[in-house]
Every structure is written in structure tokens, then in C-alpha cells.
Design a protein around this motif. Structure first.
Motif, PDB file in Angstrom:
ATOM      1  N   UNK A 125       0.853  -1.190   0.000  1.00  0.00           N
ATOM      2  CA  UNK A 125       0.000   0.000   0.000  1.00  0.00           C
ATOM      3  C   UNK A 125       0.892   1.244   0.000  1.00  0.00           C
ATOM      4  N   UNK A 126       0.861   1.984  -1.104  1.00  0.00           N
ATOM      5  CA  UNK A 126       1.611   3.233  -1.219  1.00  0.00           C
ATOM      6  C   UNK A 126       0.697   4.369  -0.765  1.00  0.00           C
ATOM      7  N   UNK A 127       1.091   5.060   0.306  1.00  0.00           N
ATOM      8  CA  UNK A 127       0.202   6.078   0.880  1.00  0.00           C
ATOM      9  C   UNK A 127       0.806   7.467   0.757  1.00  0.00           C
ATOM     10  N   UNK A 128      -0.046   8.421   0.425  1.00  0.00           N
ATOM     11  CA  UNK A 128       0.333   9.830   0.447  1.00  0.00           C
ATOM     12  C   UNK A 128       0.160  10.300   1.885  1.00  0.00           C
ATOM     13  N   UNK A 206       8.772   2.846  -3.204  1.00  0.00           N
ATOM     14  CA  UNK A 206       8.227   4.115  -3.688  1.00  0.00           C
ATOM     15  C   UNK A 206       7.504   3.920  -5.006  1.00  0.00           C
ATOM     16  N   UNK A 207       6.336   4.548  -5.126  1.00  0.00           N
ATOM     17  CA  UNK A 207       5.594   4.599  -6.386  1.00  0.00           C
ATOM     18  C   UNK A 207       5.278   6.051  -6.712  1.00  0.00           C
ATOM     19  N   UNK A 208       5.498   6.423  -7.977  1.00  0.00           N
ATOM     20  CA  UNK A 208       5.229   7.790  -8.410  1.00  0.00           C
ATOM     21  C   UNK A 208       3.740   8.110  -8.351  1.00  0.00           C
ATOM     22  N   UNK A 230      14.542   1.838  -2.681  1.00  0.00           N
ATOM     23  CA  UNK A 230      15.103   0.775  -3.516  1.00  0.00           C
ATOM     24  C   UNK A 230      14.373   0.550  -4.834  1.00  0.00           C
ATOM     25  N   UNK A 231      13.331   1.321  -5.096  1.00  0.00           N
ATOM     26  CA  UNK A 231      12.602   1.151  -6.351  1.00  0.00           C
ATOM     27  C   UNK A 231      11.779   2.387  -6.633  1.00  0.00           C
TER      28      UNK A 231
END
Length: 276
Positions: A125-128, A206-208, A230-231
């Protein structure tokens, strides 16, 4: 956010629904798994999982999401993103798929996580961080009839304690492709520091935000690489080679805009490899 509703929809409409489902049904057999799936590294991206704004380019219906997860579990070796990164460059990475979510919506906690746990599937889960625990309304959600809510920090911590990975998605869901270097650095470092502090662990995924090619640039990618992450993951479609650069990984966004069955999802996955 990712592709526009019209651009995503048009890709589905190049073939009729019966033809799409026939193609998907044939290719999802043993041949696809052996020749196509096993030679690539797959990452899918969800945003919302609810029935409040269905169909919608950022929403997957609850029943559709469960059917999609069952399809993914049958077709791929679903592994945590962190494990997939460990295997990049190795032959046994082929055929793996990781499930990811962007932004930090409450429905991820309420609807998606229980389904994933019931099926025994890992996810990231990538969270802002600037949205978590607030009543903020993202600009892309302002026209929805029911405003989606965000997770609380206790809920993010709960996901982490239950074995799900948590990753950075900046503080304010920033468009890093348009930010000055110092602002991009602040968005990345502050979001990572907040996650590390709240979860009491190191965060290195990390996701953009937005995830299109125009939302990335070489200068800010260098910040990502130098920050200890790392990504970096995009979200504009496509699959990855076994030896892909971890800072150039593609994800396939999945939503309800193109159909409601598992075979519609399968067709969409295949379209991300080559035009049909």
C-alpha cells in the motif's frame, strides 16, 4: 491520475466484449502461463475498492476485486513487491506478480485487505502521508457523488502489523515531473520520514503519484535513487523483463472502466503486453 478515463476505455473498446472474453479464455490456459506469464515480471495497481462510484477509472468494485484476485492467484505466483525486487535478474523472478494500491483510501483497509487475507495474497500500500488521518478531498475526487475517505494512521499501522508492505507516495500526491528539485526532495524525504516514524520501521518502496512518463524526470529520479529508496514504480501500463531496473518498473492499473468479469481483467493484462 493514471491514464484518462477516455484513453483507458478506448483500449478496451477495440474488441467487442464477447471477443475479448474469448481471447482471454483461450490465452489464460497453460500456454499463457508457460510462455507469456513466466517470461515477465508483473505488477498491478489498484486505487479504490468500493461500490460507491462504480464503474470508475480509479475504482474496482468489491466483487470484481475479489474475482480479479482469484484470477491473479490462479495465473501467477503472487509475491510481495519486496520479494519480487530481491529476485530481479534471477530466472525464478519470471511469472511473479505483486499487487499494489495507491494513495491510502479507507476502502483499502475495509474492503481490499480482508479479501487479500482470505485468499492469502500479499500486497503493498503506497500512501500519500499528507492525506492519512485527514478529511482532505483530492482534486480528482471532487465530482464524485460520495467523497472517499482516507485511512487513519492506526489503520495503516494495522496493515503493516498484519504483514502488508507500506510504501512512499510523497506527502501531497505531488507531480514530481513538474516540481523543482528541492520541492521534490522535500516531498520524498518527508513522506518517508513520516512513514518510518509512524510504523517504527524502515520504508524503502516508492511509487510515483500519477505514474505517467510526464510525471517523472531524470533529476527527480536521481533524488529517489539517492534517498535510500530501492525502487520507483510507474503506473502507465506494461510488463517488466526479468532483469528490469528496479527504478524503471511498470505497473498495470486495474479499474472498473473496461468490464466487470475476470476475463475482462485478463484481456486488459494481455493488452498491456502487445496490441491485439
Amino acid at each position: 491520475m493514471v491514464n484518462s478515463p477516455s484513453s483507458q476505455k478506448s483500449g478496451y473498446q477495440r474488441a467487442t466484449v464477447p471477443v475479448k472474453r474469448m481471447i482471454a479464455g483461450v490465452l489464460l490456459g497453460r500456454l499463457l502461463r508457460r510462455v507469456v506469464v513466466s517470461n515477465h515480471v508483473w505488477i498491478v495497481a489498484f486505487h479504490r475498492v468500493d461500490d460507491l462510484a462504480y464503474p470508475n477509472p480509479l475504482t474496482c468494485g468489491i466483487t470484481q476485486f475479489e474475482e480479479c484476485c482469484e484470477l491473479l492467484a490462479r495465473t501467477f505466483r503472487v509475491v510481495p513487491l519486496s520479494q519480487q525486487l530481491d529476485r530481479l535478474g534471477r530466472e525464478d523472478c519470471g511469472g511473479t506478480l505483486s499487487i499494489t494500491f495507491d494513495d491510502g483510501y479507507l476502502d483499502n483497509f475495509e474492503h481490499a485487505a480482508p479479501i487479500l487475507e482470505r485468499l492469502g495474497l500479499p500486497a503493498t500500500f503506497f500512501v500519500a502521508t499528507g492525506f492519512i488521518g485527514t478529511d482532505a478531498v483530492a482534486w480528482w475526487d471532487r465530482e464524485l457523488p460520495d467523497t472517499p475517505k482516507w485511512m487513519s494512521w492506526d489503520q495503516v499501522r494495522s496493515l503493516h502489523s498484519r504483514g502488508f508492505d507500506i510504501g512512499c507516495h510523497t506527502v501531497n500526491h505531488a507531480d514530481l515531473g513538474s516540481l523543482a528539485e528541492k520541492d521534490a526532495e522535500r516531498e520524498l524525504l518527508e513522506s518517508r520520514q513520516r512513514l518510518c516514524r509512524e510504523l517504527n520501521t524502515e520504508i524503502d518502496l516508492f511509487a510515483y503519484p500519477y505514474g505517467g512518463p510526464e510525471h517523472m524526470n531524470a533529476e527527480n529520479l536521481l533524488i529517489v535513487k539517492n534517498s535510500g529508496l530501492r525502487c520507483s514504480l510507474s503506473c502507465h501500463g506494461g510488463v517488466n523483463a526479468i532483469n528490469s531496473d528496479p527504478f524503471s518498473l511498470r505497473r498495470i492499473p486495474i479499474n472498473s472502466a473496461g468490464g466487470e468479469t475476470a476475463k475482462d481483467i485478463a484481456y486488459h493484462l494481455l493488452r498491456n503486453m502487445a496490441p491485439l
